[in-house]
Design a protein around this motif. Structure first.
Motif, PDB file in Angstrom:
ATOM      1  N   PRO A 116      74.791   0.320  29.760  1.00 57.25           N
ATOM      2  CA  PRO A 116      74.228   0.187  28.416  1.00 57.25           C
ATOM      3  C   PRO A 116      75.306  -0.161  27.389  1.00 57.25           C
ATOM      4  CG  PRO A 116      73.324   2.115  29.505  1.00 57.25           C
ATOM      5  CD  PRO A 116      74.413   1.596  30.391  1.00 57.25           C
ATOM      6  N   GLU A 117      74.893  -0.817  26.341  1.00 59.31           N
ATOM      7  CA  GLU A 117      75.826  -1.379  25.374  1.00 59.31           C
ATOM      8  C   GLU A 117      76.727  -0.339  24.732  1.00 59.31           C
ATOM      9  OE1 GLU A 117      77.933  -4.048  23.195  1.00 59.31           O
ATOM     10  OE2 GLU A 117      76.546  -4.422  24.855  1.00 59.31           O
ATOM     11  N   HIS A 118      76.242   0.896  24.563  1.00 58.28           N
ATOM     12  CA  HIS A 118      77.063   1.857  23.823  1.00 58.28           C
ATOM     13  C   HIS A 118      78.349   2.219  24.558  1.00 58.28           C
ATOM     14  CE1 HIS A 118      74.719   4.686  26.370  1.00 58.28           C
ATOM     15  NE2 HIS A 118      75.754   5.493  26.257  1.00 58.28           N
ATOM     16  N   TYR A 119      78.391   2.003  25.866  1.00 59.04           N
ATOM     17  CA  TYR A 119      79.636   2.280  26.585  1.00 59.04           C
ATOM     18  C   TYR A 119      80.722   1.262  26.237  1.00 59.04           C
ATOM     19  CZ  TYR A 119      76.916   5.531  29.428  1.00 59.04           C
ATOM     20  OH  TYR A 119      76.129   6.572  29.853  1.00 59.04           O
ATOM     21  N   TYR A 120      80.320   0.107  25.750  1.00 58.34           N
ATOM     22  CA  TYR A 120      81.282  -0.927  25.360  1.00 58.34           C
ATOM     23  C   TYR A 120      81.717  -0.785  23.902  1.00 58.34           C
ATOM     24  CZ  TYR A 120      79.539  -2.920  29.706  1.00 58.34           C
ATOM     25  OH  TYR A 120      79.181  -3.105  31.021  1.00 58.34           O
ATOM     26  N   GLN A 121      81.197   0.221  23.229  1.00 59.54           N
ATOM     27  CA  GLN A 121      81.572   0.475  21.838  1.00 59.54           C
ATOM     28  C   GLN A 121      82.563   1.627  21.710  1.00 59.54           C
ATOM     29  OE1 GLN A 121      80.453  -1.753  19.699  1.00 59.54           O
ATOM     30  NE2 GLN A 121      79.278  -2.672  21.378  1.00 59.54           N
ATOM     31  N   VAL A 122      82.883   2.272  22.836  1.00 64.08           N
ATOM     32  CA  VAL A 122      83.821   3.403  22.804  1.00 64.08           C
ATOM     33  C   VAL A 122      85.190   2.913  22.336  1.00 64.08           C
ATOM     34  CG1 VAL A 122      85.032   5.101  24.226  1.00 64.08           C
ATOM     35  CG2 VAL A 122      82.600   4.661  24.604  1.00 64.08           C
ATOM     36  N   ARG A 123      85.815   3.704  21.481  1.00 62.39           N
ATOM     37  CA  ARG A 123      87.173   3.407  21.016  1.00 62.39           C
ATOM     38  C   ARG A 123      88.091   4.558  21.407  1.00 62.39           C
ATOM     39  NH1 ARG A 123      87.384  -0.032  16.470  1.00 62.39           N
ATOM     40  NH2 ARG A 123      89.654   0.263  16.601  1.00 62.39           N
ATOM     41  N   TYR A 124      89.333   4.230  21.665  1.00 59.36           N
ATOM     42  CA  TYR A 124      90.345   5.262  21.875  1.00 59.36           C
ATOM     43  C   TYR A 124      91.658   4.682  21.362  1.00 59.36           C
ATOM     44  CZ  TYR A 124      92.742   9.289  23.786  1.00 59.36           C
ATOM     45  OH  TYR A 124      93.472  10.448  23.899  1.00 59.36           O
ATOM     46  N   ASP A 125      91.921   4.952  20.100  1.00 52.43           N
ATOM     47  CA  ASP A 125      93.032   4.310  19.408  1.00 52.43           C
ATOM     48  C   ASP A 125      94.290   5.180  19.439  1.00 52.43           C
ATOM     49  OD1 ASP A 125      91.428   2.100  18.721  1.00 52.43           O
ATOM     50  OD2 ASP A 125      90.580   3.212  17.041  1.00 52.43           O
ATOM     51  N   ALA A 126      94.676   5.609  20.616  1.00 53.38           N
ATOM     52  CA  ALA A 126      95.906   6.383  20.750  1.00 53.38           C
ATOM     53  C   ALA A 126      97.110   5.510  20.411  1.00 53.38           C
ATOM     54  CB  ALA A 126      96.040   6.918  22.168  1.00 53.38           C
ATOM     55  N   PRO A 127      98.148   6.101  19.847  1.00 57.45           N
ATOM     56  CA  PRO A 127      99.354   5.314  19.557  1.00 57.45           C
ATOM     57  C   PRO A 127      99.967   4.749  20.834  1.00 57.45           C
ATOM     58  CG  PRO A 127      99.437   7.478  18.496  1.00 57.45           C
ATOM     59  CD  PRO A 127      98.283   7.507  19.449  1.00 57.45           C
ATOM     60  N   ALA A 128     100.596   3.589  20.695  1.00 56.45           N
ATOM     61  CA  ALA A 128     101.364   3.048  21.811  1.00 56.45           C
ATOM     62  C   ALA A 128     102.625   3.887  22.005  1.00 56.45           C
ATOM     63  CB  ALA A 128     101.721   1.595  21.535  1.00 56.45           C
ATOM     64  N   ALA A 129     103.310   3.644  23.108  1.00 59.24           N
ATOM     65  CA  ALA A 129     104.472   4.462  23.451  1.00 59.24           C
ATOM     66  C   ALA A 129     105.656   3.578  23.846  1.00 59.24           C
ATOM     67  CB  ALA A 129     104.122   5.433  24.582  1.00 59.24           C
ATOM     68  N   PRO A 130     106.207   2.820  22.890  1.00 55.22           N
ATOM     69  CA  PRO A 130     107.320   1.930  23.242  1.00 55.22           C
ATOM     70  C   PRO A 130     108.551   2.673  23.728  1.00 55.22           C
ATOM     71  CG  PRO A 130     107.005   2.032  20.851  1.00 55.22           C
ATOM     72  CD  PRO A 130     105.823   2.694  21.477  1.00 55.22           C
ATOM     73  N   GLY A 131     108.812   3.864  23.186  1.00 53.67           N
ATOM     74  CA  GLY A 131     109.957   4.635  23.650  1.00 53.67           C
ATOM     75  C   GLY A 131     109.814   5.064  25.094  1.00 53.67           C
ATOM     76  N   LEU A 132     108.602   5.488  25.467  1.00 52.12           N
ATOM     77  CA  LEU A 132     108.338   5.861  26.853  1.00 52.12           C
ATOM     78  C   LEU A 132     108.471   4.643  27.763  1.00 52.12           C
ATOM     79  CD1 LEU A 132     107.425   7.756  29.087  1.00 52.12           C
ATOM     80  CD2 LEU A 132     105.059   7.439  28.322  1.00 52.12           C
ATOM     81  N   ALA A 133     107.986   3.498  27.292  1.00 54.28           N
ATOM     82  CA  ALA A 133     108.106   2.279  28.089  1.00 54.28           C
ATOM     83  C   ALA A 133     109.563   1.960  28.380  1.00 54.28           C
ATOM     84  CB  ALA A 133     107.441   1.114  27.353  1.00 54.28           C
ATOM     85  N   GLU A 134     110.436   2.123  27.393  1.00 46.80           N
ATOM     86  CA  GLU A 134     111.850   1.850  27.609  1.00 46.80           C
ATOM     87  C   GLU A 134     112.446   2.835  28.609  1.00 46.80           C
ATOM     88  OE1 GLU A 134     115.358  -0.019  27.630  1.00 46.80           O
ATOM     89  OE2 GLU A 134     113.445  -0.729  26.812  1.00 46.80           O
ATOM     90  N   SER A 135     112.025   4.089  28.552  1.00 49.21           N
ATOM     91  CA  SER A 135     112.507   5.077  29.517  1.00 49.21           C
ATOM     92  C   SER A 135     112.070   4.724  30.933  1.00 49.21           C
ATOM     93  CB  SER A 135     111.994   6.470  29.142  1.00 49.21           C
ATOM     94  OG  SER A 135     112.531   6.909  27.914  1.00 49.21           O
ATOM     95  N   VAL A 136     110.817   4.279  31.085  1.00 48.77           N
ATOM     96  CA  VAL A 136     110.322   3.876  32.402  1.00 48.77           C
ATOM     97  C   VAL A 136     111.137   2.701  32.930  1.00 48.77           C
ATOM     98  CG1 VAL A 136     108.351   2.900  33.649  1.00 48.77           C
ATOM     99  CG2 VAL A 136     108.007   4.775  32.027  1.00 48.77           C
ATOM    100  N   ARG A 137     111.397   1.726  32.073  1.00 53.92           N
ATOM    101  CA  ARG A 137     112.203   0.572  32.497  1.00 53.92           C
ATOM    102  C   ARG A 137     113.566   1.027  33.023  1.00 53.92           C
ATOM    103  NH1 ARG A 137     110.764  -1.269  27.239  1.00 53.92           N
ATOM    104  NH2 ARG A 137     108.880  -2.569  27.293  1.00 53.92           N
ATOM    105  N   LYS A 138     114.212   1.896  32.290  1.00 52.06           N
ATOM    106  CA  LYS A 138     115.547   2.337  32.688  1.00 52.06           C
ATOM    107  C   LYS A 138     115.514   3.092  34.010  1.00 52.06           C
ATOM    108  CE  LYS A 138     117.452   2.640  28.003  1.00 52.06           C
ATOM    109  NZ  LYS A 138     117.935   3.563  26.925  1.00 52.06           N
ATOM    110  N   LEU A 139     114.554   3.995  34.165  1.00 57.42           N
ATOM    111  CA  LEU A 139     114.495   4.801  35.375  1.00 57.42           C
ATOM    112  C   LEU A 139     114.221   3.950  36.607  1.00 57.42           C
ATOM    113  CD1 LEU A 139     112.470   7.855  34.028  1.00 57.42           C
ATOM    114  CD2 LEU A 139     114.840   7.903  34.844  1.00 57.42           C
ATOM    115  N   LEU A 140     113.321   2.993  36.490  1.00 54.56           N
ATOM    116  CA  LEU A 140     112.944   2.200  37.658  1.00 54.56           C
ATOM    117  C   LEU A 140     113.953   1.089  37.928  1.00 54.56           C
ATOM    118  CD1 LEU A 140     109.066   2.015  37.342  1.00 54.56           C
ATOM    119  CD2 LEU A 140     110.463   3.604  38.667  1.00 54.56           C
ATOM    120  N   ARG A 141     114.438   0.449  36.876  1.00 54.01           N
ATOM    121  CA  ARG A 141     115.413  -0.627  37.103  1.00 54.01           C
ATOM    122  C   ARG A 141     116.728  -0.079  37.639  1.00 54.01           C
ATOM    123  NH1 ARG A 141     113.948  -4.126  31.647  1.00 54.01           N
ATOM    124  NH2 ARG A 141     112.148  -5.227  32.534  1.00 54.01           N
TER     125      ARG A 141
END
Length: 257
Positions: free
Chosen positions: A70-95
């Protein structure tokens, strides 16, 4: 800062929000957790290699990766902040471990990520980063989890999001099929006795293993969580916070630490 637990949860489809029981179980679970500084989600619904990072800027739309609802499932929003600092930590740990990482800046959270987060963190006020499954190999995913484990000491909640059993094509009636109950019981017992070798070889060792997971992407996130727990010596701390069945599928969800 206290070490955050590591979680594996069964995430449900969009109609989970309308279930009489499950949303409350997820909310009660999150209420017992320390407040995370950020959330790292590994969802069954994003397979991409090399390992990919979702959007690191705010405002990227969700991925409504489902059809026929049903259409209302496509109207759900979840506007959590992005996490650029976490992304940089992931890059460092895996690389640092020789593992390539790519960025997909226009990729929002898919339903394996946002559906449970809406129930667990409804304020959408904790930064979230989703990473892809670069492989379905359990050993490789455990190693990725081990590499990401130091993030837990920085307040990051590592969450593997799948479904403890997942075979929609084999659901024939409103009841719970035997293959789902058998696999769920086997998985619970394997976690309790810390039989990691059996879990790694679940396709061959579990009763109805190939019926419960004809394709293994919904069990795969568990191994990232197991790796994050193993690095801290916490495999023996596993506890099933949620169990039971939803539309015939096992919704077992587990916390380590």
């Amino acid at each position: 800062m206290a070490r955050m637990p590591a979680l594996y949860l069964s995430h449900g489809a969009p109609p989970l929000a309308d279930d009489a029981l499950w949303p409350g179980q997820l909310a009660a679970w999150s209420a017992e957790l320390p407040r995370p500084t950020a959330i790292l989600m590994v969802s069954a619904h994003w397979e991409e290699a090399p390992l990919a990072l979702s959007a690191t800027e705010d405002g990227v739309p969700l991925v409504y990766d489902f059809w026929g609802f049903p259409e209302h499932y496509y109207q759900v929003r979840y506007d959590a902040p992005a996490a650029p600092g976490l992304a940089e930590s992931v890059r460092k740990l895996l690389r640092a471990a020789g593992r390539p990482v790519q960025d997909v800046p226009d990729r929002g959270l898919d339903h394996g990520a946002y559906v449970p987060l809406v129930e667990m963190f409804p304020g959408a006020d904790v930064p979230v980063l989703q990473v892809s499954l670069p492989t379905l190999d359990p050993q490789e995913l455990m190693e990725i989890g081990r590499r990401l484990a130091p993030l837990r000491d920085e307040g990051v909640l590592i969450v593997g999001s799948g479904f403890f059993t997942h075979n929609l094509a084999a659901l024939r009636s409103a009841g719970v099929p035997g293959w789902s109950t058998e696999f769920d019981a086997w998985g619970r017992e394997a976690l309790e006795r810390v039989d990691v070798d059996a879990l790694l070889d679940f396709e061959h060792r579990a009763p109805a293993g190939r019926l419960a997971h004809p394709r293994t992407e919904h069990f795969a996130p568990l191994f990232v969580t197991l790796g994050a727990a193993d690095a801290a010596g916490e495999l023996g701390t596993a506890k099933s916070v949620i169990d039971g069945f939803w539309m015939g599928l096992a919704k077992r969800s587990v916390q380590f630490g």
